[in-house]
Design an enzyme around this catalytic site. Structure first.
Site, PDB file in Angstrom:
ATOM      1  N   GLU A 287       0.831  -1.203   0.000  1.00 25.41           N
ATOM      2  CA  GLU A 287       0.000   0.000   0.000  1.00 25.41           C
ATOM      3  C   GLU A 287       0.872   1.262   0.000  1.00 25.41           C
ATOM      4  O   GLU A 287       0.473   2.305  -0.495  1.00 25.41           O
ATOM      5  CB  GLU A 287      -0.941  -0.008   1.220  1.00 25.41           C
ATOM      6  CG  GLU A 287      -2.221   0.768   0.967  1.00 25.41           C
ATOM      7  CD  GLU A 287      -3.330   0.445   1.968  1.00 25.41           C
ATOM      8  OE1 GLU A 287      -4.378  -0.051   1.540  1.00 25.41           O
ATOM      9  OE2 GLU A 287      -3.140   0.697   3.172  1.00 25.41           O
ATOM     10  N   HIS A 308       6.430 -26.559   0.590  1.00 22.46           N
ATOM     11  CA  HIS A 308       5.657 -27.588  -0.117  1.00 22.46           C
ATOM     12  C   HIS A 308       4.489 -26.984  -0.882  1.00 22.46           C
ATOM     13  O   HIS A 308       3.539 -27.679  -1.204  1.00 22.46           O
ATOM     14  CB  HIS A 308       5.159 -28.649   0.876  1.00 22.46           C
ATOM     15  CG  HIS A 308       6.275 -29.447   1.474  1.00 22.46           C
ATOM     16  ND1 HIS A 308       6.588 -30.732   1.066  1.00 22.46           N
ATOM     17  CD2 HIS A 308       7.186 -29.121   2.424  1.00 22.46           C
ATOM     18  CE1 HIS A 308       7.634 -31.162   1.760  1.00 22.46           C
ATOM     19  NE2 HIS A 308       8.012 -30.207   2.599  1.00 22.46           N
ATOM     20  N   LYS A 424     -13.584   1.985  -3.521  1.00 20.46           N
ATOM     21  CA  LYS A 424     -14.444   2.335  -2.374  1.00 20.46           C
ATOM     22  C   LYS A 424     -15.601   3.209  -2.840  1.00 20.46           C
ATOM     23  O   LYS A 424     -16.746   3.017  -2.442  1.00 20.46           O
ATOM     24  CB  LYS A 424     -13.635   3.084  -1.313  1.00 20.46           C
ATOM     25  CG  LYS A 424     -12.554   2.270  -0.634  1.00 20.46           C
ATOM     26  CD  LYS A 424     -11.911   3.126   0.454  1.00 20.46           C
ATOM     27  CE  LYS A 424     -10.613   2.522   0.945  1.00 20.46           C
ATOM     28  NZ  LYS A 424      -9.863   3.419   1.823  1.00 20.46           N
TER      29      LYS A 424
END
Ligand code: PA5
Length: 456
Positions: A287, A308, A424
């Site tokens: 960010e 893995h 937003k």
């Protein structure tokens, strides 16, 4: 492996030889030191100078012996920088809730808007034993405030006489909806200081209140944080002082990597209980630095589990990855940890005879670190003398400062996040918020586009 019990950043595998811009970047130490001095002096970097800490320390001590002690459950409503630090601290230093037989305090962090999850929490949590901690610096974040409306409703219904005593708000001292709520109802608050951005705020009431609730040694966190941050916030920091600080070398490396096309940064945590610090760092780095087509994508990983899963790609995928490799340094004289393996092991596992379970982790860490180096992945090794709160405080200050300085070297603002605002606004427009005519028109066009869906 540790340098005399010290916490170190080891640049042995950093591959400076690959980078052509490092020397020029190092030459900017004076400019960076001056900028740092100016920002600290003007109060724009409370993240490093911690001017609020003496007051907060007093407040935390009061809360510890008062309000926080009265509850078994804390329900934290917050998202992004308002929750990731608390989760990292919880998982690292109060992991009991994830282990069988837990009877102690519980911290529940709701940082999403899954309807069923919220409902289940409200059905199962005992309201009388629950403190709701609402964390939103802006006080207007829809995900957090949306949850707050329902949780407040629940408290009022279940505890009509004393619902207010079950709410603790952390928000701006003057602005935002949550501040108005606090003022209207006389709710208890803890402050989030001006200029302290969400992702830089873990070592403030944002992360320290949950830490205190869980009985985590928050004083050691602050102490560790200060050890790394104080020299950067000290008046008179000069070029040489900054150049000698590991956060600057980290920033030079981070920017050099980007310049050389390394656009992914793995954070491989070989301290399993610290895995959530990788998520905390991912938000901090992404960010802060994803700006103007620049940056590098953080990839959180935990050893040994991710050996893995994604490690094959790290080792032999595109050569665009670097790695911050975090582990606890151990010396040859450290006693091996964990349960001893039984004596009656099958022949093929004979090499484990006489060894302890805790020997797997450092051996696998070494194997993976060396394999990454062999595959030419530029690697900075962070080795901590212990995996305690003091070390975590140091790590958080170092990573925060390095992120900030990397952003400055990139010529971007590492404390804003303008690009995330569009989504937003569009979501609000979708929900029918007033105004937002442009967003509503854009949404209509977007959702009426041709149908390219393919059934599967
Ligand atoms: O780092 C940031 O600034 C963001 O991730 C914020 O923490 C997040 O958006 C939540 O904001 P607020 O605390 O205002 O609700």
């Amino acid at each position: 492996m540790t340098a005399g019990g010290k916490d170190v950043l080891d640049w042995t595998g950093a591959r400076w030889d690959l980078f052509s811009t490092s020397a020029v970047l190092r030459g900017r130490a004076r400019e960076m030191a001056e900028k740092l001095g100016g920002e600290v002096a003007s109060g724009r970097l409370p993240f490093l100078s911690l001017p609020f800490m003496p007051e907060l320390e007093k407040r935390l001590a009061e809360l510890e012996s008062g309000l926080l002690g009265r509850f078994r459950h804390m329900l934290l409503l917050g998202i992004g920088g308002s929750s990731l630090g608390a989760r990292a601290l919880q998982k690292a230093f109060a992991p009991g809730q994830d282990l069988p037989g837990h009877t102690g305090k519980c911290l529940w962090i709701l940082d999403n808007v899954d309807a069923a999850t919220l409902e289940t929490h409200l059905l199962r949590l005992p309201p009388a034993e629950t403190l709701v901690y609402v964390v939103s610096k802006s006080g207007d974040t829809i995900e957090t405030i949306g949850q707050y409306f329902l949780v407040k409703d629940w408290l009022r219904r279940e505890l009509p006489d004393d619902w207010k005593d079950h709410l603790l708000l952390n928000t701006d001292e003057k602005h935002g909806y949550l501040r108005r709520e606090a003022d209207t109802f006389g709710l208890t608050t803890v402050p989030v200081p001006d200029n302290l951005g969400g992702r830089y705020s873990a070592i403030s009431a944002v992360g320290l209140v949950p830490a205190a609730f869980l009985g985590i040694d928050w004083r050691a966190l602050v102490r560790g944080f200060r050890e790394v941050a104080d020299p950067l916030a000290a008046p008179g920091l000069d070029a040489a002082g900054l150049a000698a600080h590991p956060s600057f070398e980290f920033a030079v490396w981070g920017k050099s990597l980007m310049d050389a096309g390394y656009c992914e940064l793995i954070t491989f945590f070989y301290i399993p209980q610290w895995a959530s610090f990788a998520d905390w760092f991912a938000q901090l780095w992404a960010e802060s630095l994803g700006k103007n087509g620049q940056g590098s994508q953080p990839i959180p990983a935990v050893g040994v589990t991710d050996q893995h899963s994604v490690n094959q790609m790290f080792l032999d995928g595109p050569r665009n990855k670097a790695c911050l490799f975090v582990e606890r340094g151990r010396s040859e004289v450290d006693a091996p940890e964990g349960l001893p393996f039984p004596e009656d092991l099958p022949e093929i596992f004979e090499y484990l005879r006489g060894r302890r379970f805790g020997e797997l982790l450092p051996a696998e860490a070494l194997g993976t670190r060396m394999a990454l180096c062999r595959h030419q992945v530029p690697l900075a090794g962070m080795r901590l003398s212990s995996a305690d709160e003091h070390a975590a405080g140091k790590l958080m200050a170092l990573c925060g400062a390095a992120t900030l300085l990397t952003g400055w070297l990139m010529g971007i603002n590492p404390v804003d996040q303008p690009a995330v605002e569009l989504g937003k606004r569009l979501a609000k427009a979708r929900l029918g918020a007033q105004g937002l005519a442009e967003e509503k028109a854009a949404l209509a066009a977007f959702t009426s586009g041709g149908d390219a869906a393919q059934e599967f």
